[in-house]
Motif scaffolding. Structure first.
Motif: not given
Length: 436
Positions: A348-350, A354-356, A394-395
């Protein structure tokens, strides 16, 4: 007069199931939610405004019987069509007839109508030219056109209960007795015919008729051998592409998830008895070994995968034992939904954010020039005595954003893993449930 065929009218034998069709909704056995006083169907009949109705449910639960009873109660002539045999010309002819006299048009297996047939039917429904009842074994929201569904009252019929089915058999026995055919059945035999008919009243009456016909004069005493002969080649009531299939599978997997081994075995037996492909069942068990057990017991997936391999090699009937083994492992294992929930939240986040950016210290450094590009700084966990170092992967990603432990018992892998990482990092593992 002791032979059922002798009791039939001269024009031909009337099947017992047809002879017992109810004349009104009061005579319908079962389906109380649809036929009870105050129901939407009763109110529409009382108002003389039936309109368009779709009856859906498994075979033999009373769709045609209810439609005929409604026609009788409305005082309208009943016109029955079968979707595979009724052409557009016949529909238009019925529409013309309905302009002269009140009609109730009943279409069996309405889901088989072509788009052209459906369009003509819609025009009849929309104009109120005739009342219409359609019957289907499929879910109308899946198998009918949205236009027809939106213009119809949808009524679902449920499989008949064992008590309802026993009443059907007793009514059949009473009808036969009224025709001079005395059939002696014990209460256990009545229950057997009712139970083995799968909620299908037509099948029960057909079985009863098969037991009763062709005997010499005198009372007919039903024996166990006669019953076994009647069911030797009995068909299984299971539609592998319809609601019943998906409902049975849903009940099976929810029973495994709910840790009810008896229920899991019951629904598994229903699927096996219906001839469901053992490979399909094994795939469902594999999915739920990860979805519902997951990190609580990693061996559940191993058992499920082994079961899938085994049923490929052995098939029925022995495959049922392997499937039971795997299903019981999933049902009896402690539960964790963390893997399924975690990947769902991450996807869902992906899809929505915006991509990390991949941090430089995690980028590929196995080529000449990578260091000049700044691909440095990665700390190799195995170089640390603990096998772990603290660094960003993952920042900005907060712990627990996707993975939250479902550990509830001290003995699970997930619980042991939580204890290990909490001791190592000095930080609590994000958990879905607060633990004391």
């Amino acid at each position: 007069m002791n032979d059922l065929f002798d009791a039939a009218p001269a024009a031909g034998h009337v099947p017992l199931a047809a002879a017992l069709r109810p004349g009104t909704l009061d005579e319908v056995i079962g389906q109380a939610g649809i036929t009870a006083p105050g129901s939407i169907l009763r109110r529409r009949i009382a108002a003389g405004a039936l309109g368009s109705v779709i009856l859906y449910g498994p075979p033999g639960v009373g769709k045609t019987s209810i439609a005929r009873a409604v026609g009788t109660m409305l005082g309208k002539e009943f016109r029955q069509l079968h979707a595979t045999r009724a052409g557009v010309a016949e529909l238009r002819k019925l529409a013309d007839e309905a302009r002269i006299r009140p009609l109730l048009i009943f279409v069996d297996e309405v889901h088989r109508f072509s788009s052209t047939q459906a369009d003509d039917l819609l025009s009849i429904c929309e104009n109120g030219t005739a009342d219409f009842i359609g019957a289907t074994t499929g879910n109308p929201y899946h198998v009918l056109t949205p236009a027809l569904v939106s213009r119809s009252t949808i009524l679902r019929l449920e499989p008949m209960t064992l008590q309802d089915m026993e009443e059907v058999v007793r009514r059949g026995l009473a009808h036969l007795a009224g025709q001079g055919v005395e059939v002696a059945m014990t209460a256990d035999q009545v229950r057997m015919v009712a139970g083995r008919s799968g909620g299908d009243a037509r099948r029960a009456l057909t079985t009863l008729e098969s037991l009763a016909v062709g005997h010499p004069g005198g009372a007919i005493e039903i024996t166990e051998d006669m019953l076994e002969e009647a069911y030797a080649a009995a068909p299984v009531n299971h539609d592998r592409s319809g609601d019943q299939h998906y409902d049975l599978v849903s009940a099976f997997v929810k029973s495994m998830r709910g840790s009810d081994p008896d229920a899991a075995l019951y629904w598994l037996a229903r699927l096996v008895h219906a001839g469901e492909d053992p490979r399909y069942i094994a795939r469902r068990i594999m999915i739920h070994a990860s979805e519902d057990v997951g990190l609580a017991d990693n061996t559940a997936l191993q058992t499920a995968v082994a079961a899938a391999t085994a049923v490929e090699k052995i098939g029925y009937p022995e495959a049922q034992i392997v499937l039971a083994h795997a299903a019981l492992h999933v049902a009896r294992a402690p539960k964790s939904n963390s893997a399924c929930r975690g990947i769902g939240l991450a996807l869902q986040a992906v899809a929505s954010e915006p991509p990390a950016v991949v941090p430089k210290h995690l980028r590929d450094a196995h080529y000449k020039g990578a260091e000049a590009l700044g691909h440095v700084g990665y700390r190799f966990p195995h170089d640390d005595p603990r096998g772990w170092v603290e660094q960003d992967y993952v920042p900005g990603l907060q712990p627990g954003r996707f993975y939250q432990s479902d550990a509830r018992e001290a003995g699970t892998f997930e619980k042991r893993a939580d204890a290990h990482w909490e001791q190592l990092s000095g930080q609590p593992v994000p958990a879905r449930f607060r633990r004391g």
